[in-house]
Design a protein around this motif. Sequence first.
Motif, short mmCIF file in Angstrom:
data_model
loop_
_atom_site.label_atom_id
_atom_site.label_comp_id
_atom_site.label_asym_id
_atom_site.label_seq_id
_atom_site.Cartn_x
_atom_site.Cartn_y
_atom_site.Cartn_z
N ALA A 48 0.85 -1.18 0.00
CA ALA A 48 0.00 0.00 0.00
C ALA A 48 0.89 1.24 0.00
CB ALA A 48 -0.93 0.00 1.22
N HIS A 50 2.84 4.29 1.11
CA HIS A 50 3.45 4.67 2.38
C HIS A 50 4.20 5.98 2.16
CE1 HIS A 50 5.05 3.76 6.41
NE2 HIS A 50 6.12 4.43 6.00
N THR A 81 3.98 0.06 4.19
CA THR A 81 2.62 -0.24 4.63
C THR A 81 2.10 -1.42 3.84
OG1 THR A 81 2.15 2.06 5.24
CG2 THR A 81 0.26 0.63 4.83
N LYS A 83 -1.48 -3.91 3.28
CA LYS A 83 -2.86 -4.28 3.54
C LYS A 83 -2.91 -5.78 3.82
CE LYS A 83 -5.15 -0.69 0.82
NZ LYS A 83 -6.09 -0.42 -0.30
N ASP A 91 -6.24 -4.72 9.86
CA ASP A 91 -6.52 -4.37 8.47
C ASP A 91 -5.24 -3.95 7.74
OD1 ASP A 91 -8.24 -3.57 6.19
OD2 ASP A 91 -7.56 -1.57 6.73
N LYS A 92 -4.32 -3.32 8.47
CA LYS A 92 -3.06 -2.87 7.89
C LYS A 92 -1.91 -3.11 8.86
CE LYS A 92 -4.77 0.85 4.88
NZ LYS A 92 -4.70 2.31 4.59
N LYS A 94 1.90 -1.41 9.47
CA LYS A 94 2.73 -0.27 9.09
C LYS A 94 4.03 -0.30 9.87
CE LYS A 94 -0.94 2.94 7.75
NZ LYS A 94 -1.42 4.35 7.85
#
Length: 230
Positions: A48, A50, A81, A83, A91-92, A94
């Motif tokens: 995702a 970042h 990041t 998903k 959900d994520k 990081k």
Amino acid sequence: MKKLCYATIFFLTLSVTSQAQGWAISDKVMVGHSWTVGNRNNEDLKYAFHPTVAFGRSAYYNFNDNVAIGLGTFFSSEGGTFKIDNDTEADKAKQRMNYIRLPLGAMFTLGDPSNRVRPRIGLGGSVGFLVGGKTYAISDDDVFAGAKTTRVMSTKVDAGANASLGFAVRVTEGFTINHDVNYYHGLVENKYDADLNSFTHRNIGLSLGFTITGNAMKRWKGKMKGMHKD
């Protein structure tokens, strides 16, 4: 690593002691996207966006109108990041990694010095020292759990190669505005304290900055003194 540190000290000294022979100061801010390679250990993790940001100052020694070598000090916020596409609560995932980076490299400004706009290419390396950040998982309800990145990582020093491509716009003699696309390719395998997959860094971004030469600063200071006398 020791050789790179010695080279860094040498070029910093050269930039400071050679002011009358072509030194310049360059400030820059970069924003873009960063990611990691190696720790996406299953198909449930999807890359995702970042955001990454870096800003700092470099001292350059200009050998001529086309070639300069410089050393900088930058704050850089990087990481990645993911998903998570499965039935877990998160959900994520990081990982924010904050570095103090010391880039060392050459800048090649092409074309006739009398041209207002000139293309430029930068090549070099960078050493980064991990100083902060947070590693965590976050749910749809914005509930997260994590730890300081400096605690979860056993690798505290990163290094890699830098490259940039852009152009310089001359505002006046000795002062230019610079626009570049910057890419960083990490070469150090970053390892966790826990038994997790290691990784290397990547990031790409757009930067805006300026360069001012020593002679231009002297002229500006002279004008300021003249104004005060009047």
